[in-house]
Structure formats: structure tokens, C-alpha cells
Design an enzyme around this catalytic site. Structure first.
Site, PDB file in Angstrom:
ATOM      1  N   LEU A   6       0.865  -1.178   0.000  1.00  0.00           N
ATOM      2  CA  LEU A   6       0.000   0.000   0.000  1.00  0.00           C
ATOM      3  C   LEU A   6       0.898   1.223   0.000  1.00  0.00           C
ATOM      4  CD1 LEU A   6      -2.769  -0.883   2.659  1.00  0.00           C
ATOM      5  CD2 LEU A   6      -2.991  -0.902   0.169  1.00  0.00           C
ATOM      6  N   ASP A   7       0.487   2.269  -0.712  1.00  0.00           N
ATOM      7  CA  ASP A   7       1.257   3.505  -0.729  1.00  0.00           C
ATOM      8  C   ASP A   7       1.417   4.070   0.676  1.00  0.00           C
ATOM      9  OD1 ASP A   7       1.397   3.357  -3.477  1.00  0.00           O
ATOM     10  OD2 ASP A   7      -0.325   4.673  -3.803  1.00  0.00           O
ATOM     11  N   ARG A   8       2.383   4.943   0.837  1.00  0.00           N
ATOM     12  CA  ARG A   8       2.680   5.526   2.146  1.00  0.00           C
ATOM     13  C   ARG A   8       1.446   6.130   2.811  1.00  0.00           C
ATOM     14  NH1 ARG A   8       7.611   9.834   3.316  1.00  0.00           N
ATOM     15  NH2 ARG A   8       7.237  10.090   5.557  1.00  0.00           N
TER      16      ARG A   8
END
Length: 264
Positions: free
Chosen positions: A128-130
Site C-alpha cells: 500500500l502507498d505511504r
């Protein structure tokens, strides 16, 4: 002193009248080793052993009570089994954490949230993105990870998206049809307003794609900015009873469901 061969851990004792294996401390019973590999239960492992379907270091073993160590090679149908217990941890990821095992820049990682969950070394399934929140699965089952992240198995993911301005039904329909992005068509299974649809900034979207930043890029294509992105469902697993930043182990039924989905 001669170095002990690895087969010594399960060969029979030489003493008179004994047909029992020569056990060493710290070894694991073969049926438990097989069960830990995820192949089957201990009871079914006993059946495999008795029927001669298990090999240890190239030799068929049919006796109960055999013990093996980490250096022993255990095979079923010529497939090597690993005796480490399979662990599945489900995290409700908060913002500002990157999906990596470690970060040289000192940023917060998801491993800092689940690092103490178990003694086994677990890895994130996908990423998952930051600043994307929500469900992230971890496991030490490499075969399962490959299948859950492979497009062939069409693993379902559902997201709650908050965008910077309201989106029209016509624009939603464009997303349904599949927008053309720089890396091809963006396939979406379902996209709808959340709730009664009065607030047209809140969107629910379901897709199987694992392409990088796919949801953010879909909305950017139509000149929308994603303010918040939260994964609320992954492979049938939900965030129920997992507060943000916390994790839990999967139950046996949930693990069984993942095996069914991945054809394992």
C-alpha cells in the site's frame, strides 16, 4: 570426532531389540513438521507417512514417531516441505508508513507495526502507498504470497475513496467502462457513490488489478485528486475489530478461504 550426518536424526537405533529412531533433542515429530508446512493436518500427515508417501533425505519413511531437524529434506510427491509454521497477520495500516522491510531514510515502515507479532519472519503481501490506509496482509507462506499477488487469481480488493470535489454519474460511468492510462486499460469491477450518493466526493471502488497507484491514477485521469484512500476489503478479509494501526492473526476459516481463492 566425525561430523554427524543429517540422516542420523531419524535413522533407527542399533541397539538390540529396538526399532525406534535415534531421536536428538530439539527435533520435531515428522507429522508436526508436515502439518506446519501447511500440507495437511497432523492426523492426515500420519496417514501419508503410513502409506509411504513421505520421503526424508531421499528415503521413504513409514514409521510413526520419526523426528526431523531443520537440515533434513522432507518431500511429498517430490515437493520439498518446509516445517516452519505458516503465520498470517492482518494489519489495519495507518497513514505515513511505507510498505517495506526496512528504510534507509528512517521513515516509518509497516514492519514497525507488526515486527513483534510472531517469531517467524513475515513479509507483506503486495503493498500500500505511504498515505494509503487499510488492510495489509503479512505471511511467511511464499507460495501463498505469489498466488495472492498474481493477476491470474483475480483477488478482490475494495477501497473507500475520498476525492477533492464531487464526481458526476457520467464520469463514474467513464471509470466503469475503463479509462486508458499510460500502462493500458484500467479495469474496474464496481464503482459507486457511498451511501445515498448525496456526497459525491465519497466513492466505493472494487477491482482486481494490482497495478501501482492504479486508483489514484484513475481519478487523476479525470482531474480529481485523491484526498484519502482506504482499503476496506482484501480477498474477502475485512477491517472488522481491527483499529487503525493494530493487527490480528487470521483464523483457520480465513486461512482456508485464502487457500480456496488461490487454488492452493
Amino acid at each position: 570426532m566425525k561430523k554427524r550426518k543429517k540422516t542420523d536424526s531419524w535413522t533407527k537405533e542399533k541397539r538390540k531389540g529396538s526399532t525406534k529412531p535415534d531421536f536428538n533433542d530439539g527435533l520435531v515429530r515428522l507429522n508436526k513438521y508436515i502439518a506446519n508446512s501447511g500440507l495437511c493436518s497432523r492426523r492426515d500427515a500420519d496417514k501419508l507417512i503410513i502409506s509411504g508417501m513421505i520421503k526424508v533425505n531421499g528415503k521413504v519413511v513409514t514409521e510413526m514417531g520419526i523426528k526431523v531437524g531443520p537440515e533434513d529434506s522432507v518431500k511429498h510427491n517430490n515437493k520439498v516441505l518446509t516445517g516452519e509454521k505458516k503465520v498470517f497477520v492482518l494489519l489495519n495500516k495507518p497513514k505515513d508508513h511505507i510498505t517495506t522491510m526496512e528504510d534507509t531514510h528512517g521513515r516509518k515502515t509497516v514492519m514497525g507495526l507488526v515486527g513483534g507479532a510472531c517469531k517467524e519472519r513475515i513479509y507483506p503481501v503486495g503493498r500500500l502507498d505511504r498515505n494509503t490506509t487499510g488492510l495489509l496482509l503479512f505471511t511467511n507462506d511464499g507460495e501463498m504470497t505469489k498466488k495472492l499477488t498474481h493477476p491470474k487469481y483475480n483477488i478482490r480488493k475494495i477501497y473507500h475513496v475520498l476525492i477533492d470535489k464531487g464526481i458526476s454519474p457520467k464520469e463514474l460511468n467513464e471509470i466503469r467502462k475503463g479509462l486508458i492510462l499510460e500502462d493500458g486499460k484500467a479495469e474496474v469491477d464496481v464503482v459507486e457513490y457511498i451511501g445515498d450518493g448525496k456526497n459525491k466526493k465519497h466513492i466505493g471502488i472494487e477491482l482486481h488489478s494490482g497495478k501501482n497507484r492504479i486508483i489514484r491514477r484513475i481519478f487523476e485521469k479525470l482531474n480529481f485528486k485523491v484526498v484519502k484512500l482506504d482499503r476496506i476489503c482484501y480477498a474477502g478479509l475485512t477491517k472488522k475489530d481491527i483499529p487503525r494501526g493494530r493487527w490480528r492473526f487470521l483464523g483457520l476459516k480465513e486461512i482456508g478461504m485464502l487457500k480456496m481463492l488461490s487454488g492452493k
